[in-house]
Design a protein around this motif. Structure first.
Motif, PDB file in Angstrom:
ATOM      1  N   ASN A 126       0.838  -1.200   0.000  1.00 34.41           N
ATOM      2  CA  ASN A 126       0.000   0.000   0.000  1.00 34.41           C
ATOM      3  C   ASN A 126       0.873   1.250   0.000  1.00 34.41           C
ATOM      4  OD1 ASN A 126      -2.382  -1.514   0.244  1.00 34.41           O
ATOM      5  ND2 ASN A 126      -2.134  -1.635   2.467  1.00 34.41           N
ATOM      6  N   GLU A 127       0.328   2.344  -0.503  1.00 29.06           N
ATOM      7  CA  GLU A 127       1.023   3.614  -0.373  1.00 29.06           C
ATOM      8  C   GLU A 127       0.926   4.070   1.078  1.00 29.06           C
ATOM      9  OE1 GLU A 127      -0.086   6.645  -3.064  1.00 29.06           O
ATOM     10  OE2 GLU A 127       0.093   5.378  -4.847  1.00 29.06           O
ATOM     11  N   HIS A 128       2.034   4.612   1.582  1.00 31.91           N
ATOM     12  CA  HIS A 128       2.072   5.046   2.976  1.00 31.91           C
ATOM     13  C   HIS A 128       2.009   6.578   3.001  1.00 31.91           C
ATOM     14  CE1 HIS A 128       3.133   0.987   4.334  1.00 31.91           C
ATOM     15  NE2 HIS A 128       3.901   0.937   3.273  1.00 31.91           N
ATOM     16  N   GLU A 129       0.881   7.119   3.439  1.00 30.70           N
ATOM     17  CA  GLU A 129       0.729   8.578   3.468  1.00 30.70           C
ATOM     18  C   GLU A 129       1.715   9.194   4.452  1.00 30.70           C
ATOM     19  OE1 GLU A 129      -2.716  11.948   4.417  1.00 30.70           O
ATOM     20  OE2 GLU A 129      -3.211   9.814   4.408  1.00 30.70           O
ATOM     21  N   ARG A 130       1.886   8.541   5.588  1.00 33.80           N
ATOM     22  CA  ARG A 130       2.857   8.996   6.590  1.00 33.80           C
ATOM     23  C   ARG A 130       3.704   7.777   6.964  1.00 33.80           C
ATOM     24  NH1 ARG A 130      -2.145  10.837   8.011  1.00 33.80           N
ATOM     25  NH2 ARG A 130      -2.511  13.093   7.808  1.00 33.80           N
ATOM     26  N   LEU A 131       4.951   7.804   6.571  1.00 36.89           N
ATOM     27  CA  LEU A 131       5.823   6.644   6.750  1.00 36.89           C
ATOM     28  C   LEU A 131       7.152   7.078   7.351  1.00 36.89           C
ATOM     29  CD1 LEU A 131       6.677   3.663   6.244  1.00 36.89           C
ATOM     30  CD2 LEU A 131       7.351   4.377   3.928  1.00 36.89           C
ATOM     31  N   LEU A 132       7.498   6.503   8.508  1.00 38.43           N
ATOM     32  CA  LEU A 132       8.794   6.742   9.133  1.00 38.43           C
ATOM     33  C   LEU A 132       9.558   5.431   9.176  1.00 38.43           C
ATOM     34  CD1 LEU A 132      10.877   8.418  10.684  1.00 38.43           C
ATOM     35  CD2 LEU A 132       9.597   7.935  12.789  1.00 38.43           C
ATOM     36  N   CYS A 133      10.669   5.381   8.459  1.00 40.63           N
ATOM     37  CA  CYS A 133      11.532   4.204   8.457  1.00 40.63           C
ATOM     38  C   CYS A 133      12.744   4.469   9.348  1.00 40.63           C
ATOM     39  CB  CYS A 133      11.996   3.870   7.035  1.00 40.63           C
ATOM     40  SG  CYS A 133      10.647   3.431   5.921  1.00 40.63           S
ATOM     41  N   MET A 134      13.188   3.441  10.081  1.00 45.52           N
ATOM     42  CA  MET A 134      14.297   3.627  11.014  1.00 45.52           C
ATOM     43  C   MET A 134      15.266   2.451  10.906  1.00 45.52           C
ATOM     44  SD  MET A 134      12.248   5.050  14.385  1.00 45.52           S
ATOM     45  CE  MET A 134      11.513   3.456  14.762  1.00 45.52           C
ATOM     46  N   THR A 135      16.558   2.760  10.938  1.00 43.50           N
ATOM     47  CA  THR A 135      17.586   1.728  10.963  1.00 43.50           C
ATOM     48  C   THR A 135      18.902   2.362  11.413  1.00 43.50           C
ATOM     49  OG1 THR A 135      18.613  -0.078   9.705  1.00 43.50           O
ATOM     50  CG2 THR A 135      18.265   2.005   8.546  1.00 43.50           C
ATOM     51  N   ALA A 136      19.909   1.523  11.696  1.00 42.80           N
ATOM     52  CA  ALA A 136      21.160   2.029  12.267  1.00 42.80           C
ATOM     53  C   ALA A 136      22.126   2.564  11.226  1.00 42.80           C
ATOM     54  CB  ALA A 136      21.842   0.923  13.085  1.00 42.80           C
ATOM     55  N   THR A 137      22.084   2.024  10.007  1.00 46.11           N
ATOM     56  CA  THR A 137      22.997   2.459   8.957  1.00 46.11           C
ATOM     57  C   THR A 137      22.257   2.495   7.623  1.00 46.11           C
ATOM     58  OG1 THR A 137      23.747   0.220   8.406  1.00 46.11           O
ATOM     59  CG2 THR A 137      24.997   1.400  10.092  1.00 46.11           C
ATOM     60  N   ILE A 138      22.739   3.303   6.713  1.00 41.60           N
ATOM     61  CA  ILE A 138      22.210   3.295   5.356  1.00 41.60           C
ATOM     62  C   ILE A 138      22.458   1.910   4.761  1.00 41.60           C
ATOM     63  CG2 ILE A 138      22.529   4.239   3.036  1.00 41.60           C
ATOM     64  CD1 ILE A 138      23.230   6.902   4.356  1.00 41.60           C
ATOM     65  N   PRO A 139      21.469   1.296   4.105  1.00 51.29           N
ATOM     66  CA  PRO A 139      21.665  -0.045   3.543  1.00 51.29           C
ATOM     67  C   PRO A 139      22.899  -0.111   2.643  1.00 51.29           C
ATOM     68  CG  PRO A 139      19.356   0.588   3.399  1.00 51.29           C
ATOM     69  CD  PRO A 139      20.101   1.792   3.860  1.00 51.29           C
ATOM     70  N   GLU A 140      23.650  -1.197   2.793  1.00 48.60           N
ATOM     71  CA  GLU A 140      24.866  -1.371   1.986  1.00 48.60           C
ATOM     72  C   GLU A 140      24.545  -1.913   0.593  1.00 48.60           C
ATOM     73  OE1 GLU A 140      28.086  -3.211   4.595  1.00 48.60           O
ATOM     74  OE2 GLU A 140      26.292  -3.291   5.859  1.00 48.60           O
ATOM     75  N   GLU A 141      23.510  -2.761   0.503  1.00 46.52           N
ATOM     76  CA  GLU A 141      23.131  -3.307  -0.792  1.00 46.52           C
ATOM     77  C   GLU A 141      22.540  -2.195  -1.658  1.00 46.52           C
ATOM     78  OE1 GLU A 141      21.954  -4.209   2.095  1.00 46.52           O
ATOM     79  OE2 GLU A 141      22.282  -6.357   2.465  1.00 46.52           O
ATOM     80  N   GLU A 142      23.070  -2.020  -2.842  1.00 45.64           N
ATOM     81  CA  GLU A 142      22.640  -0.925  -3.708  1.00 45.64           C
ATOM     82  C   GLU A 142      21.138  -1.003  -3.996  1.00 45.64           C
ATOM     83  OE1 GLU A 142      23.319   2.640  -5.214  1.00 45.64           O
ATOM     84  OE2 GLU A 142      24.869   1.391  -4.280  1.00 45.64           O
ATOM     85  N   GLU A 143      20.639  -2.228  -4.181  1.00 44.18           N
ATOM     86  CA  GLU A 143      19.215  -2.415  -4.459  1.00 44.18           C
ATOM     87  C   GLU A 143      18.370  -1.913  -3.293  1.00 44.18           C
ATOM     88  OE1 GLU A 143      16.076  -6.074  -5.444  1.00 44.18           O
ATOM     89  OE2 GLU A 143      18.155  -6.502  -4.870  1.00 44.18           O
ATOM     90  N   TYR A 144      18.768  -2.285  -2.057  1.00 41.88           N
ATOM     91  CA  TYR A 144      18.030  -1.846  -0.870  1.00 41.88           C
ATOM     92  C   TYR A 144      18.114  -0.326  -0.716  1.00 41.88           C
ATOM     93  CZ  TYR A 144      17.748  -6.669   0.954  1.00 41.88           C
ATOM     94  OH  TYR A 144      17.479  -7.996   1.158  1.00 41.88           O
ATOM     95  N   LYS A 145      19.303   0.214  -0.944  1.00 39.29           N
ATOM     96  CA  LYS A 145      19.515   1.651  -0.799  1.00 39.29           C
ATOM     97  C   LYS A 145      18.621   2.430  -1.762  1.00 39.29           C
ATOM     98  CE  LYS A 145      23.149   5.175  -0.988  1.00 39.29           C
ATOM     99  NZ  LYS A 145      24.588   5.438  -1.245  1.00 39.29           N
ATOM    100  N   GLU A 146      18.572   2.005  -3.015  1.00 44.33           N
ATOM    101  CA  GLU A 146      17.753   2.683  -4.013  1.00 44.33           C
ATOM    102  C   GLU A 146      16.269   2.579  -3.662  1.00 44.33           C
ATOM    103  OE1 GLU A 146      18.760   1.025  -7.784  1.00 44.33           O
ATOM    104  OE2 GLU A 146      20.754   1.959  -7.842  1.00 44.33           O
ATOM    105  N   LEU A 147      15.860   1.414  -3.176  1.00 45.63           N
ATOM    106  CA  LEU A 147      14.459   1.222  -2.825  1.00 45.63           C
ATOM    107  C   LEU A 147      14.066   2.116  -1.653  1.00 45.63           C
ATOM    108  CD1 LEU A 147      11.865  -0.324  -3.375  1.00 45.63           C
ATOM    109  CD2 LEU A 147      12.716  -2.180  -1.920  1.00 45.63           C
ATOM    110  N   LEU A 148      14.942   2.209  -0.651  1.00 50.81           N
ATOM    111  CA  LEU A 148      14.644   3.059   0.502  1.00 50.81           C
ATOM    112  C   LEU A 148      14.616   4.527   0.099  1.00 50.81           C
ATOM    113  CD1 LEU A 148      14.037   3.038   3.510  1.00 50.81           C
ATOM    114  CD2 LEU A 148      16.483   3.252   3.963  1.00 50.81           C
TER     115      LEU A 148
END
Length: 397
Positions: A126-148
């Motif tokens: 679903n589209e997230h009208e208000r979305l807060l994502c949290m993690t300790a480091t920027i994803p290292e995998e390029e695919e994950y980084k681009e998606l985030l």
């Protein structure tokens, strides 16, 4: 006299910066913050404030069942108990139950898990009208980084070392200590590595990993190609098993535990099997408990309770303690199982950096010298500053 901000004031200021950055981003974005920053409080405030203002329901996604209970307590702790009845706190593994549900706000804790292929489709359904994502480091995998970046661009970023400088978490030192393989382990590693090199050439020297994955997913690939790919992955597993299960890692851990008898210790292994072996050796005098995914919730609860109550001083884990657990009185961490990911290293180091009076965190990493494990180690600590490379165990104990 100029007033000096207290630690709580500094932490509160930084957390407000993160929340304001999320607001300025249209209530869609990612907060990347080193372990100990207080991301759970940021998530609770974001969710609670949106529900009080707009009503509806909130969703908090977490990696583990234990964190479900912990987040519920966080809502109570930070004064948002009144919205709890309007909040679903679920593991990513259970998110498939939510198809078609509309939420006022979604909080994705440890969002790298939600970005993984196994949960990605459900997380992004679903589209997230208000979305807060949290993690300790920027994803290292390029695919994950681009998606985030696509679904929730970074709005606030503070590293673990920056948290240390601000006094948000305890200072730390990481000691890297080489471990020798036994004669049999050395022979097993050489055999596995020879197999790895052989099948790497068979698949394509410079693109073996991608080629192996492509072959195994290709219904038209020949039996010979599939055999090469399967044996390539087996060689990787065999090589990793040798270094993760190195006998001298248990021996060195026992030596460290005896020499640091005044400290409370967390150990991190690479497999549950090795965690059990470590526990059996360290628990001779009833000093150790184990905590990993293959044991029941009751045993996990008892292990944590005993550790926190000083009924034991050593807690042996695999990956289950990596994320979200608050263990402020742990003083020494011993890492025996490695991969190349910075995230796992930051999470494990972070278990030792929860603030308590006059505390400093101490982390020992045991690695097999001149093996693939040394390369993983060099990659995983690249974002840590206070690292000391020792020649042998005698330099530490």
């Amino acid at each position: 006299m100029i007033a000096v901000p207290t630690l709580l004031q500094i932490k509160d200021t930084e957390q407000k910066k993160a929340l304001n950055a999320w607001k300025d981003g249209g209530f869609v974005g990612s907060v990347i913050a080193g372990t100990g920053f207080g991301k759970s409080r940021v998530g609770v405030i974001a969710c609670g404030a949106m529900l009080r203002k707009h009503g509806g329901r909130g969703l908090v996604l977490v990696p583990t069942n234990q964190l479900q209970d912990q987040f519920e307590e966080e809502f109570k702790k930070w004064g948002y108990e009144d919205v709890l009845d309007s909040v679903d706190i679920l593991c990513y593994a259970s998110a498939h139950k939510l198809r078609g549900v509309t939420y006022t706000v979604t909080i994705a804790d440890e969002v790298h898990l939600g970005l993984s292929p196994i949960y990605r489709e459900v997380f992004l359904q679903n589209e997230h009208e208000r979305l807060l994502c949290m993690t300790a480091t920027i994803p290292e995998e390029e695919e994950y980084k681009e998606l985030l970046d696509e679904i929730a661009p970074t709005v606030y970023h503070i590293t673990l070392d920056e948290c240390v400088k601000l006094g948000l978490v305890a200072p730390y030192t990481v000691y890297c200590i080489p471990v020798e393989l036994t004669d049999q382990e050395r022979a097993d590693y050489k055999a596995a590595n020879n197999m790895f090199v052989h099948y790497k050439y068979q698949l394509g020297m410079y693109d073996a990993f991608n080629e192996a994955g492509r072959v195994l997913s290709d219904p038209n690939a020949s039996p010979a190609q599939k055999k090469n790919a399967t044996l390539f992955y087996k060689a990787i597993r065999d090589r990793k098993t040798v270094v993760q299960h190195a006998y001298n890692k248990i021996l060195y851990t026992e030596m460290i535990a005896k020499s640091k008898s005044d400290k409370k210790i967390l150990t991190f292994a690479g497999t549950n099997e090795f965690t059990n072996q470590m526990h059996d050796v360290l628990n001779k005098d009833g000093e150790a408990r184990r905590f990993h995914s293959a044991i029941g919730k009751k045993e996990k609860t008892i292990a944590l309770d005993d550790f926190r109550a000083n009924e034991c001083r050593i807690l042996c884990s695999t990956k289950a303690l990596n994320q979200g657990f608050d263990i402020p009185d742990a003083q020494l961490g011993i890492i025996c199982g490695l991969d190349s990911k910075t995230l796992a290293m930051i999470q494990r180091v972070g278990r030792l950096l929860r603030l308590s009076e006059n505390k400093t965190g101490e982390v020992v990493i045991l690695y097999v010298k001149d093996s693939q494990e040394q390369k993983w180690l060099e990659s995983s600590i690249k974002n840590l500053s206070n690292v000391v490379w020792l020649d042998d165990i005698s330099s530490y104990i």
